[in-house]
Design a protein around this motif. Structure first.
Motif, mmCIF file in Angstrom:
data_model
loop_
_atom_site.group_PDB
_atom_site.id
_atom_site.type_symbol
_atom_site.label_atom_id
_atom_site.label_comp_id
_atom_site.label_asym_id
_atom_site.label_seq_id
_atom_site.Cartn_x
_atom_site.Cartn_y
_atom_site.Cartn_z
ATOM 1 N N GLY A 293 -18.244 7.743 0.589
ATOM 2 C CA GLY A 293 -19.395 8.486 1.100
ATOM 3 C C GLY A 293 -19.514 8.542 2.615
ATOM 4 O O GLY A 293 -19.424 9.595 3.213
ATOM 5 N N SER B 130 -17.860 -0.458 -2.426
ATOM 6 C CA SER B 130 -16.997 -1.174 -1.490
ATOM 7 C C SER B 130 -17.401 -2.639 -1.377
ATOM 8 O O SER B 130 -16.547 -3.515 -1.231
ATOM 9 N N ASP C 141 -12.386 -0.997 -7.869
ATOM 10 C CA ASP C 141 -12.450 0.215 -8.697
ATOM 11 C C ASP C 141 -11.482 0.162 -9.882
ATOM 12 O O ASP C 141 -11.737 0.753 -10.923
ATOM 13 N N GLU D 17 0.854 -1.198 0.000
ATOM 14 C CA GLU D 17 0.000 0.000 0.000
ATOM 15 C C GLU D 17 0.884 1.239 0.000
ATOM 16 O O GLU D 17 1.835 1.332 0.762
ATOM 17 N N ARG D 18 0.506 2.199 -0.838
ATOM 18 C CA ARG D 18 1.365 3.382 -0.935
ATOM 19 C C ARG D 18 1.135 4.374 0.208
ATOM 20 O O ARG D 18 1.995 5.155 0.539
ATOM 21 N N VAL E 171 -21.347 4.508 2.954
ATOM 22 C CA VAL E 171 -22.151 3.455 3.556
ATOM 23 C C VAL E 171 -21.527 2.110 3.204
ATOM 24 O O VAL E 171 -21.281 1.818 2.044
ATOM 25 N N ARG F 50 -13.332 5.961 5.978
ATOM 26 C CA ARG F 50 -12.349 5.018 5.434
ATOM 27 C C ARG F 50 -11.033 5.010 6.201
ATOM 28 O O ARG F 50 -10.393 3.960 6.317
HETATM 29 C C1 LIG Z 1 -17.349 10.105 -2.810
HETATM 30 C C2 LIG Z 1 -17.504 8.627 -2.858
HETATM 31 C C3 LIG Z 1 -18.585 8.044 -2.229
HETATM 32 C C4 LIG Z 1 -18.732 6.666 -2.238
HETATM 33 N N1 LIG Z 1 -19.738 6.132 -1.523
HETATM 34 C C5 LIG Z 1 -19.819 4.797 -1.408
HETATM 35 C C6 LIG Z 1 -20.772 4.225 -0.531
HETATM 36 O O1 LIG Z 1 -21.520 4.931 0.138
HETATM 37 N N2 LIG Z 1 -20.838 2.880 -0.427
HETATM 38 C C7 LIG Z 1 -19.974 2.084 -1.154
HETATM 39 O O2 LIG Z 1 -20.054 0.860 -1.002
HETATM 40 N N3 LIG Z 1 -19.057 2.581 -1.997
HETATM 41 C C8 LIG Z 1 -18.958 3.930 -2.141
HETATM 42 N N4 LIG Z 1 -18.007 4.465 -2.953
HETATM 43 C C9 LIG Z 1 -17.178 3.583 -3.789
HETATM 44 C C10 LIG Z 1 -16.071 2.888 -2.987
HETATM 45 O O3 LIG Z 1 -15.352 3.807 -2.226
HETATM 46 C C11 LIG Z 1 -15.108 2.187 -3.931
HETATM 47 O O4 LIG Z 1 -15.810 1.434 -4.857
HETATM 48 C C12 LIG Z 1 -14.159 1.274 -3.162
HETATM 49 O O5 LIG Z 1 -13.386 1.985 -2.268
HETATM 50 C C13 LIG Z 1 -13.267 0.493 -4.108
HETATM 51 O O6 LIG Z 1 -12.331 -0.233 -3.369
HETATM 52 P P1 LIG Z 1 -10.928 -0.636 -3.985
HETATM 53 O O7 LIG Z 1 -10.264 -1.468 -2.961
HETATM 54 O O8 LIG Z 1 -11.140 -1.203 -5.327
HETATM 55 O O9 LIG Z 1 -10.178 0.735 -4.259
HETATM 56 P P2 LIG Z 1 -9.668 1.859 -3.234
HETATM 57 O O10 LIG Z 1 -10.532 1.921 -2.059
HETATM 58 O O11 LIG Z 1 -9.494 3.066 -4.056
HETATM 59 O O12 LIG Z 1 -8.244 1.322 -2.776
HETATM 60 C C14 LIG Z 1 -7.130 1.310 -3.618
HETATM 61 C C15 LIG Z 1 -5.891 1.326 -2.771
HETATM 62 O O13 LIG Z 1 -4.747 1.073 -3.562
HETATM 63 C C16 LIG Z 1 -3.713 1.949 -3.200
HETATM 64 N N5 LIG Z 1 -2.848 2.046 -4.382
HETATM 65 C C17 LIG Z 1 -3.167 2.521 -5.601
HETATM 66 N N6 LIG Z 1 -2.148 2.407 -6.448
HETATM 67 C C18 LIG Z 1 -1.144 1.828 -5.773
HETATM 68 C C19 LIG Z 1 0.182 1.433 -6.121
HETATM 69 N N7 LIG Z 1 0.668 1.601 -7.352
HETATM 70 N N8 LIG Z 1 0.967 0.882 -5.168
HETATM 71 C C20 LIG Z 1 0.489 0.709 -3.910
HETATM 72 N N9 LIG Z 1 -0.768 1.056 -3.527
HETATM 73 C C21 LIG Z 1 -1.574 1.598 -4.452
HETATM 74 C C22 LIG Z 1 -4.423 3.202 -2.797
HETATM 75 O O14 LIG Z 1 -3.632 4.022 -1.947
HETATM 76 C C23 LIG Z 1 -5.641 2.654 -2.089
HETATM 77 O O15 LIG Z 1 -5.418 2.425 -0.724
HETATM 78 C C24 LIG Z 1 -17.822 5.849 -2.965
HETATM 79 C C25 LIG Z 1 -16.746 6.433 -3.613
HETATM 80 C C26 LIG Z 1 -16.571 7.804 -3.562
HETATM 81 C C27 LIG Z 1 -15.373 8.406 -4.231
#
Ligand SMILES: Cc1cc2nc3c(=O)[nH]c(=O)nc-3n(C[C@H](O)[C@H](O)[C@H](O)COP(=O)(O)OP(=O)(O)OC[C@H]3O[C@@H](n4cnc5c(N)ncnc54)[C@H](O)[C@@H]3O)c2cc1C
Ligand SMILES: Cc1cc2nc3c(=O)[nH]c(=O)nc-3n(C[C@H](O)[C@H](O)[C@H](O)COP(=O)(O)OP(=O)(O)OC[C@H]3O[C@@H](n4cnc5c(N)ncnc54)[C@H](O)[C@@H]3O)c2cc1C
Lengths: 284, 438
Positions: free
Chosen positions: B48, B322, B309, B36-37, B50, B109
């Protein structure tokens, strides 16, 4: 080459608040970092290890949470980390802190004598710059404060040439080892830790020493009991009102200078206002 | 490649997707390295938000005993349709949210991700923070061998790699699995503030009985100047999460600044009283991938799985992301375990991951809403038009003016017709239906 580095975990200064009732710092919930000078001290120790081989030991006195800071030191390249943690150490001032750190260092040295003891020049929260000198005195080793460069160091002859910052410039001193240095940031630049260090640190648990084992500290000389400092009052000084402003753009240079001189006369700084020279205001 | 560290699986990114993958693989007996960076997991993340614990329960069945840092259970949720001076509220509150295992919790988060990653560490995962993966190292035939990081001696080797890097999916792109950066019409930009307020004050303002109740409101209309997008207000334990999100393209076309839109929303006469006296604890911005099912990156490569994502697994209609991320992470982890058992890390074998997702709600939902972004994109007026109409209609409906009700109804119909032709309305409805039915 064995270097011992004393580090302190300090609140991130951008987040510090003062408890309005007790007048002391509120440390609860404030993110903690390694005292910046101590990071550079550690880095110096690591550079010496890279050059001469040997080990780096870090120690800190603090709450259990301070273990985080020690793990970060292991990430940076420290080999061994010791956390002095016990409720009985709580409330220590520089006197009690120096006592504990000095005796802990003495205990470490029984098995592994040190060539160098490195401290930060001061902690950014307490700011007294007393702990390092206090420890040097107790251990009866040469003390060099505000060290900014190690010009040379020879583990064989156990001597070193150190540059220290003084008000008028730089003082170059030769010392025997072991010596205790309190350091400026210039002593060493912080390198990015290699990945294998992080892997090691992820599994590393610092040793924890309490008030009785392995060192039986004198209960009368530690913590609040062993402290001579009494915080009778701490307060935030009232904000100074900004001074009067006069605008050259609005009033013109001559008027402003005239008014300013008049104020100085009124305040008794000048006995009389000298005649104001410039006539051509457009040149102002 | 002469690695500086070897393990059975590498996970890039300690968000919900990456941590779920790491825990699943560690529980299956693999040596997992999670990179993790951020300084801490969650330090760079924002939602958000939830959280839906159904997905969490499948990764950590006894999660409740491990005291996850949830803010409040969501016991009331719904929509506000906001016009410049009025609001129509469609809210649902029920005791069932309390008796049944709660379907949702608000969370922050920075706290949640740190907790989730700690569970991974306890399951035996090696967590490396403050380290960015800069490159996927591949052999001559393009098979992933491991990763390079931004640290000296930073090569890590493993036969399988789960990329859970989030919306800014540079590694996914570098592997050719995603085709370049997302175009602005398929990515939303959200800004959010967390406003501190005492718990008792939050409960009084939102009509909550205590710490075991919470509200989640999604807001349409004037909050985003009538443009496609949403705003939200969620209650945390001692704070209010408030934010707005719009498609990047709308921001560019209309030359809008997201922070100004949020400031405007906070000052709305309906919203302002809820926030009075609250102080800003934190603020931030984040992108949401909304390109939908048809434009998702490829999910597998030789020795590589993409989750969360990074692969655009977001259901914008239900603000779910999430839970899709956690479910996908878990399935990626399960697939990696099977690959290890078989000793086969080829893309052909790893396709089993895609099949699992097709059979789960993750790809089923994304498939159903595949036309939603296009619907909003092609009818950008729709939200403003209908939301304002609803508010004006409500005002007529609830006002006694000595006018016969038949006439009032006629006037309301006239209001609608004045905004949109009959065919226009029929067209909008059909498109909406298609957007919702897939
Ligand atoms: C404003 C907003 C509101 C939202 N509301 C909701 C909600 O209410 N309910 C819900 O379920 N979802 C919600 N979402 C969506 C949800 O946040 C995402 O879908 C979810 O966080 C995706 O998880 P992830 O693990 O794929 O990515 P992320 O949570 O983005 O995690 C990616 C991680 O990878 C790390 N990373 C990236 N590149 C590198 C690299 N090269 N080397 C090392 N580390 C790296 C980052 O630092 C980060 O920690 C919302 C999103 C936003 C922006
Ligand atoms: C007026 C006054 C008010 C105080 N108020 C508070 C208060 O509100 N709350 C409170 O907790 N304490 C308080 N103290 C105690 C004091 O600030 C420190 O906790 C302690 O005595 C260290 O002093 P220092 O921070 O000035 O360190 P310095 O002497 O400035 O530190 C120099 C170097 O010594 C080393 N060092 C310092 N402390 C440690 C340690 N614990 N472990 C290892 N190495 C160390 C580091 O290398 C550091 O860079 C107060 C002291 C005074 C005089």
């Amino acid at each position: 080459m064995h270097t011992i580095v004393a580090i302190k975990q300090v609140p991130d200064t951008t987040h510090v608040r003062i408890d309005p009732e007790t007048g002391t710092l509120i440390r609860e919930g404030v993110p903690a970092v390694i005292n910046p000078y101590d990071r550079h001290a550690l880095e110096m120790a690591i550079r010496l290890k890279e050059r001469f081989g040997g080990t780096v030991t870090v120690l800190t006195m603090g709450p259990p949470k301070a273990a985080e800071a020690l793990v970060e030191c292991v990430e940076q390249g420290a080999d061994r980390a010791i956390l002095l943690s016990d409720r009985k150490f709580g409330g220590a001032d520089t006197l009690a802190t120096a006592y504990v750190i000095a005796h802990a260092i003495a205990a470490i040295q029984v098995e592994d004598p040190a060539d160098l003891l490195l401290f930060g020049k001061q902690a950014i929260d307490g700011d007294t710059a007393q702990v390092g000198p206090g420890v040097a005195t107790r251990l009866a080793v040469p003390l060099i404060t505000y060290a900014m460069r190690i010009e040379s160091l020879d583990p064989a002859t156990r001597t070193a040439i150190i540059h220290r910052r003084i008000e008028q410039g730089i003082e170059v001193l030769e010392t025997t080892l072991p010596a205790l240095l309190t350091v400026e940031k210039e002593i060493a630049t912080i390198a990015r830790a290699p990945l294998p260090n992080l892997v090691r640190a992820a599994h590393y648990r610092p040793e924890t020493w309490d008030a009785t084992t392995p060192v039986p500290f004198d209960p009368a000389r530690i913590g609040i009991k062993g402290s001579a400092t009494i915080v009778s009052k701490a307060f935030t000084p009232p904000r100074k009102e900004p001074g009067e402003r006069m605008s050259v753009a609005e009033s013109g240079l001559t008027r402003v200078v005239g008014q300013a001189l008049q104020r100085l006369v009124t305040a008794g700084v000048l006995s009389s206002a000298p005649a104001t020279a410039p006539r051509d205001e457009s040149n102002a | 490649m002469t690695p500086n560290h070897r393990c059975d699986a590498i996970v890039v990114g300690a968000g919900p997707a990456g941590v779920a993958a790491a825990i699943t693989m560690a529980k299956g007996g693999l040596k997992v390295c999670l990179i993790e960076r951020g300084r801490l997991p969650g330090a760079k993340n924002l939602f958000g938000g939830v959280l839906y614990p159904h997905a969490l329960a499948e990764v950590i069945p006894d999660y409740a005993e491990r005291h996850p840092p949830f803010e409040r259970p969501v016991t009331e949720q719904g929509y506000w349709l906001l016009s410049p001076d009025s609001v129509v509220r469609i809210m649902h509150k029920s005791v069932h949210y309390k008796t049944a295992p709660t379907g949702a919790y608000t969370a922050l988060r920075a706290r949640f991700d740190a907790w989730f990653a700690e569970q991974a560490v306890q399951a035996g995962v090696l967590l490396i923070t403050k380290t960015t993966v800069t490159e996927v190292v591949r052999d001559a035939r393009g098979r992933a061998l491991g990763v390079a990081t931004d640290r000296p001696e930073g090569l890590v080797q493993a036969p399988i790699l789960v990329i859970a890097e989030g919306v800014n999916n540079l590694l996914t792109q570098s592997l050719g699995l995603a085709k370049g950066d997302l175009p602005p019409r398929y990515v939303a930009l959200s800004v959010k503030e967390v406003l501190a307020l005492p718990a008792a004050e939050i409960e009084a303002r939102f009509g909550l009985a205590g710490a075991d109740e919470g509200v989640a409101i999604d807001i349409f209309g004037d909050a985003t100047l009538g443009l496609p997008g949403t705003a939200f207000i969620y209650t945390d334990a001692k704070a209010i999460s408030i934010g707005v999100g719009l498609l990047l393209e709308e921001l560019i076309v209309h030359n809008l600044k997201p922070y100004e839109i949020l400031a405007r929303f906070k000052a709305h006469p309906v919203v302002r009283p809820y926030l009075a006296g609250a102080t800003v604890l934190e603020y931030g911005a984040h992108l949401i991938p909304e390109q939908g099912y048809d434009r998702m990156p490829d999910l597998v490569g030789d020795g590589v799985l993409i989750a969360g994502d990074a692969a655009a697994m977001v259901d914008a209609v239900h603000r779910e992301g999430s839970n899709l991320a956690m479910t996908a992470g878990r399935m990626a982890g399960e697939t990696a375990l099977e690959a290890h058992r078989r000793g086969d890390f080829s893309a052909a074998f790893l396709r089993a991951y895609r099949t699992k997702l097709e059979e789960s709600f993750v790809l089923k939902d994304l498939k159903q809403y595949r036309r939603m972004t296009d619907f909003l994109d092609s009818t950008p007026h729709v939200i403003g038009t209908y939301v304002d109409f609803m508010n004006e209609a409500a005002l007529r409906y609830f006002t006694a003016q000595g006018m016969p009700k038949r006439e009032m109804e006629g006037e309301i119909l006239g209001l609608l017709r004045g905004r949109r032709s009959f065919f226009g309305i029929a067209h909008d409805m059909m498109k909406l239906l298609r957007g919702l039915r897939g």
